[in-house]
Design a protein around this motif. Structure first.
Motif, PDB file in Angstrom:
ATOM      1  N   CYS A  96     -11.448  15.833   1.719  1.00 27.36           N
ATOM      2  CA  CYS A  96     -11.631  16.553   2.972  1.00 27.36           C
ATOM      3  C   CYS A  96     -12.991  16.205   3.565  1.00 27.36           C
ATOM      4  O   CYS A  96     -13.996  16.178   2.865  1.00 27.36           O
ATOM      5  CB  CYS A  96     -11.525  18.050   2.730  1.00 27.36           C
ATOM      6  N   MET A  97     -13.024  15.932   4.867  1.00 26.30           N
ATOM      7  CA  MET A  97     -14.263  15.546   5.535  1.00 26.30           C
ATOM      8  C   MET A  97     -15.074  16.778   5.968  1.00 26.30           C
ATOM      9  O   MET A  97     -16.167  16.655   6.476  1.00 26.30           O
ATOM     10  CB  MET A  97     -13.951  14.690   6.763  1.00 26.30           C
ATOM     11  N   HIS A  98     -14.505  17.949   5.813  1.00 26.16           N
ATOM     12  CA  HIS A  98     -15.147  19.186   6.272  1.00 26.16           C
ATOM     13  C   HIS A  98     -15.682  19.011   7.691  1.00 26.16           C
ATOM     14  O   HIS A  98     -16.886  19.080   7.952  1.00 26.16           O
ATOM     15  CB  HIS A  98     -16.210  19.645   5.279  1.00 26.16           C
ATOM     16  N   CYS A  99     -14.704  18.787   8.571  1.00 23.79           N
ATOM     17  CA  CYS A  99     -15.002  18.506   9.970  1.00 23.79           C
ATOM     18  C   CYS A  99     -15.880  19.602  10.579  1.00 23.79           C
ATOM     19  O   CYS A  99     -15.760  20.779  10.242  1.00 23.79           O
ATOM     20  CB  CYS A  99     -13.709  18.451  10.781  1.00 23.79           C
ATOM     21  N   GLY A 153      -9.538  20.331  12.864  1.00 23.99           N
ATOM     22  CA  GLY A 153      -8.201  20.507  13.412  1.00 23.99           C
ATOM     23  C   GLY A 153      -7.415  21.520  12.612  1.00 23.99           C
ATOM     24  O   GLY A 153      -6.726  22.381  13.166  1.00 23.99           O
ATOM     25  N   CYS A 154      -7.536  21.469  11.297  1.00 20.57           N
ATOM     26  CA  CYS A 154      -6.751  22.351  10.436  1.00 20.57           C
ATOM     27  C   CYS A 154      -7.055  23.816  10.741  1.00 20.57           C
ATOM     28  O   CYS A 154      -6.156  24.647  10.800  1.00 20.57           O
ATOM     29  CB  CYS A 154      -7.028  22.031   8.973  1.00 20.57           C
ATOM     30  N   VAL A 211     -14.917  24.186   4.713  1.00 20.50           N
ATOM     31  CA  VAL A 211     -13.609  24.682   5.146  1.00 20.50           C
ATOM     32  C   VAL A 211     -12.827  25.154   3.928  1.00 20.50           C
ATOM     33  O   VAL A 211     -12.453  24.365   3.070  1.00 20.50           O
ATOM     34  CB  VAL A 211     -12.828  23.595   5.907  1.00 20.50           C
ATOM     35  N   CYS A 264      -4.727  17.826  11.045  1.00 21.23           N
ATOM     36  CA  CYS A 264      -5.861  17.164  10.399  1.00 21.23           C
ATOM     37  C   CYS A 264      -5.829  15.676  10.702  1.00 21.23           C
ATOM     38  O   CYS A 264      -4.858  15.004  10.375  1.00 21.23           O
ATOM     39  CB  CYS A 264      -5.811  17.379   8.885  1.00 21.23           C
ATOM     40  N   PRO A 265      -6.873  15.142  11.315  1.00 23.92           N
ATOM     41  CA  PRO A 265      -6.845  13.716  11.679  1.00 23.92           C
ATOM     42  C   PRO A 265      -6.878  12.803  10.463  1.00 23.92           C
ATOM     43  O   PRO A 265      -6.633  11.608  10.590  1.00 23.92           O
ATOM     44  CB  PRO A 265      -8.096  13.531  12.541  1.00 23.92           C
ATOM     45  N   TYR A 266      -7.199  13.342   9.282  1.00 24.23           N
ATOM     46  CA  TYR A 266      -7.332  12.507   8.090  1.00 24.23           C
ATOM     47  C   TYR A 266      -6.205  12.723   7.075  1.00 24.23           C
ATOM     48  O   TYR A 266      -6.300  12.228   5.950  1.00 24.23           O
ATOM     49  CB  TYR A 266      -8.675  12.784   7.406  1.00 24.23           C
ATOM     50  N   VAL A 274      -5.486  15.220   5.245  1.00 26.48           N
ATOM     51  CA  VAL A 274      -6.068  15.731   4.008  1.00 26.48           C
ATOM     52  C   VAL A 274      -5.247  16.833   3.333  1.00 26.48           C
ATOM     53  O   VAL A 274      -4.898  16.701   2.165  1.00 26.48           O
ATOM     54  CB  VAL A 274      -7.528  16.186   4.237  1.00 26.48           C
ATOM     55  N   PRO A 275      -4.895  17.917   4.022  1.00 25.52           N
ATOM     56  CA  PRO A 275      -4.220  18.998   3.293  1.00 25.52           C
ATOM     57  C   PRO A 275      -2.889  18.499   2.738  1.00 25.52           C
ATOM     58  O   PRO A 275      -2.160  17.764   3.397  1.00 25.52           O
ATOM     59  CB  PRO A 275      -3.980  20.069   4.363  1.00 25.52           C
ATOM     60  N   LYS A 299      -6.432  21.218  -0.979  1.00 23.19           N
ATOM     61  CA  LYS A 299      -7.441  20.366  -0.359  1.00 23.19           C
ATOM     62  C   LYS A 299      -8.790  20.653  -0.993  1.00 23.19           C
ATOM     63  O   LYS A 299      -8.995  21.724  -1.588  1.00 23.19           O
ATOM     64  CB  LYS A 299      -7.510  20.588   1.147  1.00 23.19           C
TER      65      LYS A 299
HETATM   66  S1  SF4 Z   1      -8.580  19.330   6.172  1.00 18.08           S
HETATM   67 FE1  SF4 Z   1      -8.753  17.689   7.672  1.00 18.08          FE
HETATM   68  S2  SF4 Z   1      -9.218  18.744   9.610  1.00 18.08           S
HETATM   69 FE2  SF4 Z   1      -9.602  20.185   7.964  1.00 18.08          FE
HETATM   70  S3  SF4 Z   1     -11.765  19.949   7.565  1.00 18.08           S
HETATM   71 FE3  SF4 Z   1     -10.697  18.621   6.100  1.00 18.08          FE
HETATM   72  S4  SF4 Z   1     -10.619  16.638   7.111  1.00 18.08           S
HETATM   73 FE4  SF4 Z   1     -11.158  18.127   8.680  1.00 18.08          FE
END
Ligand code: SF4
Ligand code: SF4
Ligand code: SF4
Lengths: 384, 324
Positions: free
Chosen positions: B111-114, B118-119, B137, B154-156, B158-159, B172
């Motif tokens: 997870c990039m912890h945007c 988006g999530c 997150v 989520c653009p990546y 991840v979940p 995640k």
């Molecule tokens: S799950 Fe995806 S959108 Fe949510 S913080 Fe992690 S990378 Fe970002």
């Protein structure tokens, strides 16, 4: 005397039994889903969290169920009372379609036993487009139930209740116009949040809600035409062609407007080249556009709009077009990145087919036993 | 107001609300002031997967076997049992590490912890929450209904939802700070950063990590640099290494509003499989449209009032017509 009457035909027919068989197969896999998890019956994965259960049952299904909505706007907002005879079958189909959508949502919820969190104010996330869809769809199902209630009351001659209900029905009808406008546009907004995974030909950002409402509307009119033409052919009833040709005219206008916006967006944002990429997406786009354009071409002239056959073909084409638009945007051309692909598993398909079979069975049962269809002007409904 | 005027007014406002441009998107969210993050420097990563093993240990997840082989973790991608994975990306015949042509590189996925996740934006029941101070997150299984909207948002990608379990939940990375673990709150590092023997995964405040990343950008390739390990603000140790030819790009500084996990690499990020993202977060647009629509429909309440009046009037007219 009511302007509606039940269609007095046999309920247990061969097609009905066949639908019943499909329903049983669907139920079997449904049980499997609840016992062994969604993985046992679906091909869902990390890149495609939404498969046909969401995209058909909810995204496409609720649009197909917009007949009641489209007619309610026409009859009650634009005061075109002449379309009134079409409204009950349309409402019934909407109720069943949205009911299916609600059921589909529960089946698809990975943690369904906590679904009530959606209705707890302290859990709600008001930034979430999905919350809006969930709440509006639930509320709309209730509204449709109430809107359909007069039919039931009429069957049981509950005159006093009918009178009471009629006093408040106008408010419910107004809600029934507002709610679908809200959640259909939200389904479009959903695509914005899905971002780069949505193919550029379908990623129209700010235009998503408008396109979603427009397609829902056109599909609503198309389904009304489809049902009426089909019951005319299937049950050899008076084909109400005059009314339908009027709807045909509205439909042509709406589609033309839709196509204008769709192509305008593609031209203005410089995405025209993508149409000729000769890949799956460009092919799907052309197919979708052809299906949208066909009804406009066929139903342009008034004489064509008076032909039940042309109306039926136009309606079918438009239904496929609208369904394909949503399938394309949400599933077929969706690209979550390398390593992910999705095609529905057979059991997954059978669940959806089974649910649709149940929906049709209930529809047939109700129009045969409740006063839903407009009174047949050809004479008593004795043949068949 | 007569019916015609009302119709015109309501249609007009609906059109305005739906028209492009009329609805302004909100701004991207900004990084939390004391946000924690990680800096992953692909050029330092040797693919040892100590971070993957440590992650599984800390989060009590089983190793991913390869067929019957369970002596090591063979996770290929994120999954319900894998919150952190090392992937290999190749280009041409993989000969030289970190070479954009005929090269390969290791890439960490978690997870990039945007900054503007988006999530979090799309989850209907607030089951994903971004901590206002740390920017982490977190996930709340008791709230989650399993709708998987977060996965689409989520653009990546991840979940990960556990489809194979009838009572499955979402998985995640939570920066090792979920309830019951709370490593960050206790002043520890994330498991992966603590385990990494090369400093390829570096922990710290987003601010300090960004400064470190910028420092590396400014170095001359070939020059010797003393790379920190552990927490960038108080490194556990250092090691000297020649500076690679970095791409002049800090992934996560701005992408879709930025992320708290930053990436550096010597090969272009799209070759590393990073998604095509602009600076604007998609959810800033969708939330803008969503709130815009509802404020124009102001809304819905006023419109409902109008609709009700209209419908009642039309029904009454119809009935009069019937009686005549
Ligand atoms: S799950 Fe995806 S959108 Fe949510 S913080 Fe992690 S990378 Fe970002
Ligand atoms: S699956 Fe759970 S966490 Fe994800 S959006 Fe749905 S409710 Fe939220
Ligand atoms: S522990 Fe460090 S060097 Fe080893 S695979 Fe993970 S990030 Fe790379």
């Amino acid at each position: 005397m009511s302007q509606y009457q039940p269609l007095q035909r046999r309920i247990l027919t061969l097609p009905f039994a066949f639908l019943g068989l499909l329903a049983l197969i669907g139920l079997y896999f449904l049980i499997e889903r609840f016992v062994n998890g969604m993985g046992a019956v679906t091909n869902l994965n990390g890149g495609f969290p939404w498969g046909i259960w969401v995209v058909y049952d909810i995204v496409v299904g609720t649009a197909l169920a917009c007949g009641g909505y489209a007619l309610a706007v026409t009859v009650y907002v634009f005061n075109k009372g002449q379309y009134h005879p079409l409204i009950r079958p349309a409402l019934l189909a909407s109720l069943l379609g949205y009911g299916l959508g609600g059921l589909g949502a529960i089946i698809d919820m990975g943690r369904w036993w906590q679904f009530y969190n959606l209705f707890l104010p302290w859990q709600m996330n008001f930034n979430s487009v999905m919350l809006e869809v969930g709440l509006c769809v639930s509320a709309y199902i209730l509204v449709l139930l109430i809107e359909f209630l007069p039919t039931v009351l009429q069957k049981y001659n509950a005159e006093t209740w009918l009178k009471r209900l009629n006093k408040v029905l106008f408010f419910v009808i107004a809600l029934g116009v507002l709610l679908p406008t809200m959640h259909q546009s939200s389904l479009g907004t959903m695509l914005i949040a899905m971002g780069w995974k949505v193919h550029p030909l379908w990623q129209t950002l700010h235009l998503q809600p408008l396109l979603a409402v427009l397609t829902a509307f056109t599909m609503g009119f198309a389904i009304v035409m489809f049902e009426a033409s089909l019951s005319a052919v299937g049950f050899r009833r008076d084909p109400e062609t005059q009314l339908l040709s009027g709807l045909g005219r509205i439909m042509v206008g709406l589609i033309a407007f839709y196509l204008l916006i769709r192509f305008g967006e593609i031209l203005l944002r410089g995405k025209f080249g993508l149409l000729f990429a000769a890949d799956l997406a460009s092919l799907m786009f052309l197919l979708e556009t052809a299906l949208f354009a066909y009804p406009v071409l066929v139903l342009r002239s008034a004489s064509a709009r008076n032909s039940p056959r042309a109306l039926l073909y136009g309606a079918v084409s438009l239904l496929l077009a609208g369904a394909l638009y949503r399938f394309n945007a949400f599933l077929i051309t969706l690209d979550p990145g390398p390593g992910y692909s999705y095609f529905p598993a057979l059991p997954e398909l059978m669940v959806t087919i089974g649910l649709v079979a149940i929906e049709i069975m209930v529809f047939l049962f109700v129009i045969k036993t409740f006063p839903v269809l407009p009174r047949d002007h050809k004479g008593p409904a004795s043949h068949g | 107001m007569n019916r015609r005027d009302f119709l015109r007014a309501s249609l007009g406002s609906a059109a305005a609300a739906l028209a492009p441009g009329a609805v302004s998107a909100r701004e991207n969210l900004s990084p939390a002031p004391q946000a924690v993050g990680m800096l992953f420097d692909s050029t330092l990563c040797v693919g040892c997967k100590a971070c993957v093993a440590k992650c599984k240990e800390v989060n009590q997840m089983p190793p991913t076997p390869l067929g019957d082989e369970v002596y090591a973790d063979f996770a290929q991608d994120l999954s319900p049992q894998t919150h952190n994975v090392i992937k290999v990306f190749r280009n041409g015949s993989p000969q030289t590490k970190d070479s954009p042509t005929d090269g390969f590189a290791f890439e960490k996925r978690s997870c990039m912890h945007c900054v503007d996740p988006g999530c979090v934006s799309v989850c209907p029941v607030t089951a994903l929450v971004k901590h206002p101070v740390t920017g982490i997150v977190n996930y709340d299984a008791d709230a989650c209904i399993g709708c998987r909207t977060c996965m689409t948002g989520c653009p990546y990608n991840v979940p990960q939802f556990d489809y194979d379990n009838p009572f499955g939940l979402l998985h995640k990375c939570e920066f090792c700070n979920q309830k019951g673990l709370e490593r960050i709150d206790q002043g520890l590092l994330t498991g992966c950063a603590e385990a990494c023997p090369t400093g390829a995964t570096l922990f710290g405040s987003r601010e300090a990590l960004l400064a470190e990343a910028k420092r590396r950008m400014a170095l001359t390739p070939g020059e010797i640099y003393n790379y920190p390990m552990g927490d960038v603000r108080a490194p556990a140790s250092h090691h000297e290494k020649a500076v690679p030819k970095y791409q002049q790009h800090i992934w996560g500084e701005r992408e879709a509003g930025g992320t708290n996990v930053l990436h550096l690499s010597a090969i272009p990020f799209d070759q590393l499989g990073m998604p095509p993202l602009g600076e604007r977060s998609y959810v800033s647009i969708s939330e803008g449209v969503q709130h815009g629509l509802y404020s124009y429909m102001a809304l819905p309440a006023v419109v409902l009032g109008g609709l009700t009046w209209l419908v009642k009037r039309n029904i009454d007219e119809d009935q009069e017509g019937d009686e005549q």
